[in-house]
Scaffold this motif. Structure first.
Motif, PDB file in Angstrom:
ATOM      1  N   GLY A  41      36.538 172.428  59.712  1.00 49.58           N
ATOM      2  CA  GLY A  41      37.784 171.775  59.675  1.00 49.58           C
ATOM      3  C   GLY A  41      37.990 170.338  60.454  1.00 49.58           C
ATOM      4  O   GLY A  41      39.126 169.835  60.555  1.00 49.58           O
ATOM      5  N   LYS A  42      37.031 170.103  60.990  1.00 51.85           N
ATOM      6  CA  LYS A  42      37.069 168.754  62.022  1.00 51.85           C
ATOM      7  C   LYS A  42      36.193 167.674  61.323  1.00 51.85           C
ATOM      8  O   LYS A  42      35.344 167.881  60.294  1.00 51.85           O
ATOM      9  CB  LYS A  42      36.500 169.188  63.348  1.00 51.85           C
ATOM     10  CG  LYS A  42      37.395 170.082  64.029  1.00 51.85           C
ATOM     11  CD  LYS A  42      38.782 169.930  64.297  1.00 51.85           C
ATOM     12  CE  LYS A  42      39.786 170.834  65.091  1.00 51.85           C
ATOM     13  NZ  LYS A  42      40.986 170.343  65.060  1.00 51.85           N
ATOM     14  N   ALA A  43      36.591 166.355  61.991  1.00 55.35           N
ATOM     15  CA  ALA A  43      35.502 165.273  61.549  1.00 55.35           C
ATOM     16  C   ALA A  43      34.420 165.467  62.146  1.00 55.35           C
ATOM     17  O   ALA A  43      34.140 165.736  63.364  1.00 55.35           O
ATOM     18  CB  ALA A  43      36.404 164.021  61.928  1.00 55.35           C
ATOM     19  N   PRO A  44      33.151 164.964  61.439  1.00 52.15           N
ATOM     20  CA  PRO A  44      32.055 164.603  62.372  1.00 52.15           C
ATOM     21  C   PRO A  44      32.126 163.979  63.573  1.00 52.15           C
ATOM     22  O   PRO A  44      33.051 163.165  63.984  1.00 52.15           O
ATOM     23  CB  PRO A  44      31.037 164.011  61.449  1.00 52.15           C
ATOM     24  CG  PRO A  44      31.850 164.194  60.125  1.00 52.15           C
ATOM     25  CD  PRO A  44      33.128 164.055  60.448  1.00 52.15           C
ATOM     26  N   LYS A  45      31.191 164.305  64.543  1.00 51.36           N
ATOM     27  CA  LYS A  45      31.259 163.649  65.871  1.00 51.36           C
ATOM     28  C   LYS A  45      29.780 162.898  66.185  1.00 51.36           C
ATOM     29  O   LYS A  45      28.683 163.810  65.777  1.00 51.36           O
ATOM     30  CB  LYS A  45      31.547 164.393  67.014  1.00 51.36           C
ATOM     31  CG  LYS A  45      31.433 164.108  68.368  1.00 51.36           C
ATOM     32  CD  LYS A  45      31.587 165.137  69.599  1.00 51.36           C
ATOM     33  CE  LYS A  45      31.153 164.571  70.929  1.00 51.36           C
ATOM     34  NZ  LYS A  45      31.477 165.778  71.770  1.00 51.36           N
ATOM     35  N   LEU A  46      29.648 161.846  66.280  1.00 54.64           N
ATOM     36  CA  LEU A  46      28.508 161.146  66.477  1.00 54.64           C
ATOM     37  C   LEU A  46      27.743 161.752  67.985  1.00 54.64           C
ATOM     38  O   LEU A  46      28.537 161.661  68.905  1.00 54.64           O
ATOM     39  CB  LEU A  46      28.401 159.586  66.626  1.00 54.64           C
ATOM     40  CG  LEU A  46      27.250 158.746  67.135  1.00 54.64           C
ATOM     41  CD1 LEU A  46      26.083 158.895  65.913  1.00 54.64           C
ATOM     42  CD2 LEU A  46      27.660 157.530  67.159  1.00 54.64           C
ATOM     43  N   LEU A  47      26.398 162.148  67.792  1.00 60.34           N
ATOM     44  CA  LEU A  47      25.982 162.594  68.918  1.00 60.34           C
ATOM     45  C   LEU A  47      24.693 161.800  69.347  1.00 60.34           C
ATOM     46  O   LEU A  47      24.575 161.243  70.817  1.00 60.34           O
ATOM     47  CB  LEU A  47      25.160 163.791  68.834  1.00 60.34           C
ATOM     48  CG  LEU A  47      25.913 165.316  68.369  1.00 60.34           C
ATOM     49  CD1 LEU A  47      25.130 166.079  67.939  1.00 60.34           C
ATOM     50  CD2 LEU A  47      27.075 165.642  69.331  1.00 60.34           C
ATOM     51  N   ILE A  48      24.027 161.103  68.556  1.00 64.91           N
ATOM     52  CA  ILE A  48      22.759 160.407  68.941  1.00 64.91           C
ATOM     53  C   ILE A  48      22.527 159.418  67.949  1.00 64.91           C
ATOM     54  O   ILE A  48      22.904 159.472  66.830  1.00 64.91           O
ATOM     55  CB  ILE A  48      21.512 161.253  68.881  1.00 64.91           C
ATOM     56  CG1 ILE A  48      21.710 162.017  70.305  1.00 64.91           C
ATOM     57  CG2 ILE A  48      20.456 160.492  68.827  1.00 64.91           C
ATOM     58  CD1 ILE A  48      20.676 163.385  70.261  1.00 64.91           C
TER      59      ILE A  48
END
Lengths: 108, 119
Positions: A41-48
């Motif tokens: 239910g959330k937006a993606p988050k950039l990790l690397i």
């Protein structure tokens, strides 16, 4: 077009485990490879990004490696917040951006 | 606070049109390439379109070329996606995101807006 695959598609692990996710490209993307975490239910988050550079604010237990066509995302000492789906994404000047199909990390 | 807020989603019939908006705040919108990325229900992510800082370059995934149009208004810190000739397969959550030109990754994301194409 460049196709992306990820393995495994689902992974069951416990808190404290080390987890490795593999991403493969159908042709070389050099190091234009990013990894994202997405919770339900959330937006993606950039990790690397650029295969191995940790995005600001991302815990150091996340690490990336690889170049060309084979890449890995390693999560050391898995934490409860890390149970999510992980996507790789490539950039190529001819075909644009392509995401992998995702790897879901479940609680064992 | 850095923020992207999408709006404009909803239910539309096949063949119909919809315009999505994305309002940016907390950063210099005009300095960033902007993108739309979508996610069909229960599926993975798909990049849809990109637009350069000044709007002079636009790129689309093949499946939406000729049907979707990305635009921006830097004076209003806003990004848009005009969607025409909508198909069932366009049903998805649509996210706006900033695209970093140093990494070619999407580093700031909105919360998404749902588009449902159904009779």
């Amino acid at each position: 077009d460049i196709q992306m695959t990820q393995s495994p598609s689902t992974l069951s692990a416990s808190v404290g485990d080390t987890v490795i996710i593999t991403c493969r490209a159908s042709q070389s993307v050099k190091t234009w490879l990013a990894w994202y975490q997405q919770r339900p239910g959330k937006a993606p988050k950039l990790l690397i990004y650029k295969a191995s550079t940790l995005e600001s604010g991302v815990p150091s237990r996340f690490s990336g490696s690889g170049s060309g066509t084979e890449f890995t995302l390693t999560i050391s000492s898995l934490q409860p917040d890390d149970f999510a789906t992980y996507y790789c994404q490539q950039y190529n000047s001819y075909s644009g951006f392509t995401f992998g199909p995702g790897t879901r990390v479940d609680i064992k | 606070e850095v923020q992207l807020v999408e709006s404009g989603g909803g239910l539309v019939q096949p063949g119909g049109s919809l315009r999505l908006s994305c309002a940016a705040s907390g950063f210099t919108f005009s300095n960033n390439w902007m993108s739309w990325v979508r996610q069909a229900p229960g599926k993975g992510l798909q990049w849809v379109a990109n637009i350069k800082q000044d709007g002079s370059e636009k790129y689309y995934v093949e499946s939406v070329k000729g049907r979707f149009s990305i635009s921006r208004d830097n004076a209003k810190n806003s990004l848009y996606l005009e969607m025409n000739s909508l198909r069932d397969e366009d049903t998805a959550v649509y996210y706006c995101a900033t695209m970093s030109t140093s990494s070619y990754g999407f580093d700031i994301w909105g919360q998404g807006t749902m588009v449902t194409v159904s009779p």
